[in-house]
Write a protein that holds these residues in place. Structure first.
Motif, mmCIF file in Angstrom:
data_model
loop_
_atom_site.group_PDB
_atom_site.id
_atom_site.type_symbol
_atom_site.label_atom_id
_atom_site.label_comp_id
_atom_site.label_asym_id
_atom_site.label_seq_id
_atom_site.Cartn_x
_atom_site.Cartn_y
_atom_site.Cartn_z
ATOM 1 N N HIS A 53 0.844 -1.189 0.000
ATOM 2 C CA HIS A 53 0.000 0.000 0.000
ATOM 3 C C HIS A 53 0.878 1.237 0.000
ATOM 4 C CE1 HIS A 53 -3.726 -1.981 2.114
ATOM 5 N NE2 HIS A 53 -3.457 -2.520 0.939
ATOM 6 N N MET A 69 -5.010 5.950 1.222
ATOM 7 C CA MET A 69 -4.258 4.719 1.083
ATOM 8 C C MET A 69 -4.688 4.009 -0.201
ATOM 9 S SD MET A 69 -3.482 2.057 4.094
ATOM 10 C CE MET A 69 -4.989 1.124 4.110
ATOM 11 N N HIS A 126 3.879 0.859 2.580
ATOM 12 C CA HIS A 126 3.922 -0.135 3.657
ATOM 13 C C HIS A 126 3.460 -1.483 3.154
ATOM 14 C CE1 HIS A 126 0.016 1.956 3.907
ATOM 15 N NE2 HIS A 126 -0.508 0.827 4.351
ATOM 16 N N MET A 184 1.045 -4.082 3.954
ATOM 17 C CA MET A 184 -0.134 -4.223 4.800
ATOM 18 C C MET A 184 -0.299 -5.689 5.146
ATOM 19 S SD MET A 184 -2.258 -1.818 5.534
ATOM 20 C CE MET A 184 -3.236 -1.949 6.980
ATOM 21 N N HIS A 220 -4.999 7.314 7.607
ATOM 22 C CA HIS A 220 -5.973 6.260 7.362
ATOM 23 C C HIS A 220 -7.390 6.717 7.704
ATOM 24 C CE1 HIS A 220 -2.508 3.728 6.925
ATOM 25 N NE2 HIS A 220 -3.272 2.740 6.536
ATOM 26 N N HIS A 226 -10.939 -3.232 5.374
ATOM 27 C CA HIS A 226 -9.576 -3.307 5.889
ATOM 28 C C HIS A 226 -9.198 -1.965 6.497
ATOM 29 C CE1 HIS A 226 -5.440 -2.165 5.403
ATOM 30 N NE2 HIS A 226 -5.718 -1.528 4.299
#
Ligand SMILES: [Cu+2]
Length: 183
Positions: free
Chosen positions: A76, A87, A109, A111, A158, A172
């Motif tokens: 991500h 994201m 990152h 995830m 986020h 998610h």
């Protein structure tokens, strides 16, 4: 299930404890791996961070990640759209020669979706990365404190949500955010 996860992590630790923090695979150096501890027992998702340095002369691509710590691992990143950070899932991450590609809170990152157990500070897990050209490498990811390297507000970003098109990612997103309380 918790016990299974701990056993897997433990075995991974034994197998990798003798290895250096940085791994070389073909022209690539993979290192500085870390993850944040889950903030609560209900944590469903987590994130892992790595640095990849391409010492060769051709672009490589990180195309897959797998870990016994989670059901699924995806790449991500955060993109700014109309001044709002969102994201986004990447199918692959390009690793050009030159400056290292750094995964970090608020940016790229790995995830970790559907953690088998919450990530505990002081623990570690293995992460297998697949590069298009260099192939596969298994690294150890140590688990840092909940707010480790929290200078960049990953969690705040986020919160913006909204930008996620598919339902799975949206779910998610929520779980990811619920699992954190360190900002
Ligand atoms: Cu993410």
């Amino acid at each position: 299930m918790l016990r299974t996860a701990i056993a897997i992590v433990f075995l991974g630790t034994l197998a990798l404890s003798a290895q250096a923090a940085e791994r070389r695979i073909g022209d690539l150096m993979v290192g500085h791996a870390w993850a944040r501890a889950s903030a609560g027992k209900m944590a469903r998702n987590g994130a892992a961070y790595i640095t990849v340095h391409n010492l060769g002369s051709e672009v490589d691509r990180l195309v897959a990640a797998e870990t016994p710590a989670a059901a699924k691992a995806q790449f991500h990143t955060h993109v700014s759209k109309d001044g709002v950070m969102r994201m986004t899932r990447l199918k692959a991450v390009e690793v050009p020669p030159g400056a290292p590609v750094v995964f970090r809170p608020g940016g790229l990152h790995v995830m970790l979706m559907k953690l088998l157990a919450p990530l505990k500070k002081g623990g570690e897990f293995t992460l297998t990365l697949t590069f298009e050209k260099a192939g596969q490498v298994e690294i150890t990811v140590p688990i840092m404190a909940v707010g480790a390297m929290g200078g960049q507000q990953h969690d705040d970003m986020h919160k913006d949500g909204g930008g996620h098109k598919d339902g799975d990612h949206d779910k998610h997103h929520k779980m990811h955010h619920d699992s954190k309380s360190d900002s």
